[in-house]
Design a protein around this motif. Sequence first.
Motif, PDB file in Angstrom:
ATOM      1  N   ALA A   1      28.345   7.144  31.006  1.00 31.94           N
ATOM      2  CA  ALA A   1      27.169   6.357  31.573  1.00 31.94           C
ATOM      3  C   ALA A   1      27.443   4.990  32.320  1.00 31.94           C
ATOM      4  O   ALA A   1      26.753   4.432  33.923  1.00 31.94           O
ATOM      5  N   ALA A   2      28.441   4.180  32.045  1.00 31.14           N
ATOM      6  CA  ALA A   2      28.487   2.641  32.473  1.00 31.14           C
ATOM      7  C   ALA A   2      29.938   3.244  33.456  1.00 31.14           C
ATOM      8  O   ALA A   2      29.350   1.707  34.958  1.00 31.14           O
ATOM      9  N   ARG A   3      30.399   3.722  33.834  1.00 37.43           N
ATOM     10  CA  ARG A   3      31.646   4.039  34.824  1.00 37.43           C
ATOM     11  C   ARG A   3      31.057   4.429  35.813  1.00 37.43           C
ATOM     12  O   ARG A   3      31.289   3.735  37.095  1.00 37.43           O
ATOM     13  N   GLU A   4      29.920   5.636  36.220  1.00 32.10           N
ATOM     14  CA  GLU A   4      28.842   5.943  36.746  1.00 32.10           C
ATOM     15  C   GLU A   4      28.219   4.829  36.911  1.00 32.10           C
ATOM     16  O   GLU A   4      27.786   4.834  38.837  1.00 32.10           O
ATOM     17  N   LEU A   5      27.439   4.121  36.412  1.00 30.64           N
ATOM     18  CA  LEU A   5      26.057   3.596  37.298  1.00 30.64           C
ATOM     19  C   LEU A   5      27.378   2.053  37.121  1.00 30.64           C
ATOM     20  O   LEU A   5      26.816   1.167  38.382  1.00 30.64           O
ATOM     21  N   PHE A   6      28.130   1.894  37.318  1.00 29.70           N
ATOM     22  CA  PHE A   6      29.093   0.426  37.821  1.00 29.70           C
ATOM     23  C   PHE A   6      29.565   0.514  39.050  1.00 29.70           C
ATOM     24  O   PHE A   6      29.361   0.290  40.043  1.00 29.70           O
TER      25      PHE A   6
ATOM     26  N   ASN B   1      19.386  -0.938  29.983  1.00 28.82           N
ATOM     27  CA  ASN B   1      18.220  -0.212  29.960  1.00 28.82           C
ATOM     28  C   ASN B   1      19.295   1.228  30.736  1.00 28.82           C
ATOM     29  O   ASN B   1      19.141   2.570  29.614  1.00 28.82           O
ATOM     30  N   GLN B   2      18.936   0.822  31.201  1.00 30.75           N
ATOM     31  CA  GLN B   2      19.781   1.970  32.819  1.00 30.75           C
ATOM     32  C   GLN B   2      20.662   2.633  31.761  1.00 30.75           C
ATOM     33  O   GLN B   2      21.380   3.563  31.663  1.00 30.75           O
ATOM     34  N   LEU B   3      22.066   1.817  31.000  1.00 28.19           N
ATOM     35  CA  LEU B   3      23.405   2.690  30.665  1.00 28.19           C
ATOM     36  C   LEU B   3      22.539   2.814  29.236  1.00 28.19           C
ATOM     37  O   LEU B   3      23.542   4.519  29.213  1.00 28.19           O
ATOM     38  N   ALA B   4      21.756   2.865  28.671  1.00 30.25           N
ATOM     39  CA  ALA B   4      21.676   3.546  27.327  1.00 30.25           C
ATOM     40  C   ALA B   4      20.487   5.472  28.477  1.00 30.25           C
ATOM     41  O   ALA B   4      20.638   5.765  27.641  1.00 30.25           O
ATOM     42  N   ARG B   5      19.773   5.000  28.838  1.00 31.98           N
ATOM     43  CA  ARG B   5      18.974   6.117  29.616  1.00 31.98           C
ATOM     44  C   ARG B   5      20.202   7.238  30.643  1.00 31.98           C
ATOM     45  O   ARG B   5      19.946   8.541  29.522  1.00 31.98           O
TER      46      ARG B   5
ATOM     47  N   LEU C   1      31.235  -6.813  27.784  1.00 33.34           N
ATOM     48  CA  LEU C   1      31.962  -5.005  26.211  1.00 33.34           C
ATOM     49  C   LEU C   1      32.599  -4.217  27.070  1.00 33.34           C
ATOM     50  O   LEU C   1      33.575  -3.119  27.004  1.00 33.34           O
ATOM     51  N   ILE C   2      31.308  -3.546  27.122  1.00 31.01           N
ATOM     52  CA  ILE C   2      31.572  -1.850  28.064  1.00 31.01           C
ATOM     53  C   ILE C   2      32.646  -2.136  29.149  1.00 31.01           C
ATOM     54  O   ILE C   2      33.228  -0.867  29.416  1.00 31.01           O
ATOM     55  N   LEU C   3      32.108  -3.314  30.009  1.00 34.65           N
ATOM     56  CA  LEU C   3      33.537  -3.112  31.077  1.00 34.65           C
ATOM     57  C   LEU C   3      34.104  -3.008  31.777  1.00 34.65           C
ATOM     58  O   LEU C   3      35.199  -2.568  31.624  1.00 34.65           O
ATOM     59  N   HIS C   4      34.680  -3.951  30.250  1.00 36.39           N
ATOM     60  CA  HIS C   4      36.230  -4.085  30.224  1.00 36.39           C
ATOM     61  C   HIS C   4      36.783  -2.943  28.935  1.00 36.39           C
ATOM     62  O   HIS C   4      37.585  -2.437  29.825  1.00 36.39           O
ATOM     63  N   GLU C   5      36.248  -1.954  28.401  1.00 38.42           N
ATOM     64  CA  GLU C   5      36.595  -0.745  28.516  1.00 38.42           C
ATOM     65  C   GLU C   5      36.838   0.430  28.749  1.00 38.42           C
ATOM     66  O   GLU C   5      37.589   1.244  29.305  1.00 38.42           O
ATOM     67  N   VAL C   6      35.970   0.371  30.420  1.00 35.38           N
ATOM     68  CA  VAL C   6      35.957   1.332  30.916  1.00 35.38           C
ATOM     69  C   VAL C   6      36.913   0.751  32.316  1.00 35.38           C
ATOM     70  O   VAL C   6      37.644   1.473  32.049  1.00 35.38           O
ATOM     71  N   LEU C   7      37.152  -0.673  32.482  1.00 32.08           N
ATOM     72  CA  LEU C   7      38.486  -1.349  33.406  1.00 32.08           C
ATOM     73  C   LEU C   7      39.321  -1.148  32.733  1.00 32.08           C
ATOM     74  O   LEU C   7      40.878   0.149  33.669  1.00 32.08           O
ATOM     75  N   MET C   8      39.570  -1.177  31.503  1.00 32.64           N
ATOM     76  CA  MET C   8      40.763  -0.843  31.049  1.00 32.64           C
ATOM     77  C   MET C   8      41.164   0.319  31.162  1.00 32.64           C
ATOM     78  O   MET C   8      42.316   0.802  30.870  1.00 32.64           O
TER      79      MET C   8
END
Length: 191
Positions: free
Chosen positions: A13-18, A29-33, A51-58
């Motif tokens: 979800a984060a990868r898509e939204l970012f 809220n957007q991430l959870a949804r 931390l989510i960003l870091h995981e997604v990027l790495m």
Amino acid sequence: MSPEDVVLSIKRAARELFRKYGYNKTNMNQLARQAHISKATVYKFFPSKELILHEVLMDYIRENVEDILSLRVQGEDLASFLMSTILKVSRVTYTVCNEFVGWEFIRESTNAQEYLKTLSDDLEFLLLSSFIKNEIIASTVPEEKLTFLIKSSKNIVFSFAFTAVTEADVRKNFISFQKEILPYLVEATLA
């Protein structure tokens, strides 16, 4: 859902939204949804959006580095392999920061700059450990020289990413790095 599935769902979800809205314009809220879970569950696994960003990027960088390094030194000499690998990884890193975070946000935010330092250090560790796993590189180039090559390249690429105003500037800087700087860094590494 297993904990692993929840983490994957959050990261997807984060990868898509970012990518779609940028890091700064995406909220928890957007991430959870998007992940089809509660906001509290997101916080259970990731105490912050950073931390989510870091995981997604790495994850993204790790996948690309593995693909790049899996090509091995076959038809080309070690110097050419090191130059092309450093250049490809530099482009991946620039692209991922551009697509997921946005350079305007990075340039303007102290927190983003601190985060970028962490990302830079983790990228350095990932590259160094990946190079050391490559038998040909590990047997030919001392670790301290590989560290020199990676640190120097990384610092140069991040510095022009911070100073470039347009995509044309970025392209020009990458060409300059590839033709005028990187060959000398590799030469010094292999000397």
